[in-house]
Design an enzyme around this catalytic site. Structure first.
Site, short mmCIF file in Angstrom:
data_model
loop_
_atom_site.label_atom_id
_atom_site.label_comp_id
_atom_site.label_asym_id
_atom_site.label_seq_id
_atom_site.Cartn_x
_atom_site.Cartn_y
_atom_site.Cartn_z
N ASN A 84 38.72 117.32 54.56
CA ASN A 84 37.57 118.14 54.63
C ASN A 84 36.42 117.59 53.71
OD1 ASN A 84 38.14 120.19 56.60
ND2 ASN A 84 39.71 120.64 55.13
N TYR A 146 40.60 119.83 44.04
CA TYR A 146 39.26 120.04 44.33
C TYR A 146 38.32 119.24 43.69
CZ TYR A 146 34.93 122.27 45.05
OH TYR A 146 33.39 122.69 45.23
#
Length: 256
Positions: A84, A146
């Site tokens: 993503n 992340y």
């Protein structure tokens, strides 16, 4: 910016804050991961940000892209951030080049340098914050996967700027909170970004002229440990809020 602006991740928290603050300023194009619950006021598309065929129609004819889409969880697993965040960002840049987009504004994060804050091995000057502030020239130092994906997105943008002369601004967004800044002063209040400052800094990225930049997206908080100098100098960013002074009543007064 006279051409339309594409906002990916339009259904997320940051996307909604930007759109609420700048709704009347630009001819927006919106991209959502899934069908929005309410019909948007602007043309929109749904799809996977890592799918070229989903992104390309949304980017047709736009002059700039604000790229927010991705997995926003600090605890996101590698498979998700790879697909993503990293693949998605690469796709957005590929589309930008093919569609003749002039400018990409990338939603990076303080997590790209998160380990500077939490690692006890970090030199004292980085941890005391009084005389030294991270200013975007430091090497990435992510504290989670992340953060790895956000640092990688910045590097992807560097490549596309150098190879294709795209204007690229990476905004390392802090702690966007619509209510009172977090009580944890050392981290939460230092990294606080008010909604109107969030909208303002993104408007600055659309209007300013630059090549490749990394700036910090926070309000003008008293004991910040991210520098705002580059954002002020290059973008003309003029933050209006300060976590040490903010209250609901003051916010209302300032906005009248």
């Amino acid at each position: 910016m006279n051409d339309p602006v594409l906002l990916t991740g339009a259904g997320g928290h940051v996307g909604q804050v930007i759109l609420d603050g700048l709704r009347d300023e630009y001819d927006w194009r919106l991209m959502f991961h899934s069908e929005p619950a309410k019909e948007p006021d602007f043309p929109y598309w749904t799809g996977e940000v890592q799918d070229y065929d989903d992104v390309a129609p949304a980017a047709e004819g736009v002059g700039a892209i604000i790229h927010l889409a991705g997995d926003p969880r600090p605890s996101a697993p590698w498979k998700s951030v790879l697909q993503n965040n990293i693949d998605g960002t690469h796709t957005v840049y590929e589309v930008a080049v093919d569609e003749g987009v002039e400018k990409v504004v990338y939603a990076s994060s303080n997590h790209a340098v998160g380990a500077f804050e939490s690692d006890e091995r970090t030199p004292e000057m980085y941890r005391t914050h009084d005389e030294f502030r991270l200013d975007g020239t430091e090497l990435p130092r992510p504290g989670n996967k992340y953060g790895i994906s956000k640092a990688t997105g910045e590097i992807i943008g560097r490549y596309y700027h150098d190879k294709y002369d795209l204007s690229v601004c990476n905004v390392r967004i802090g702690n966007l909170n619509e209510n009172h800044p977090p009580i944890d002063y050392e981290r939460g209040q230092a990294m606080w970004l008010s909604p109107r400052d969030c909208a303002h800094i993104h408007q600055c990225t659309l209007e300013a002229d630059y090549g490749y930049e990394i700036v910090y997206g926070i309000s003008d908080n008293d004991r910040k440990y991210y520098s705002l100098e580059r954002a002020k100098e290059v973008l003309g960013y003029e933050p209006m809020d300060n976590s040490a002074e903010w209250s609901g009543e003051e916010k209302v007064v300032k906005e009248q």
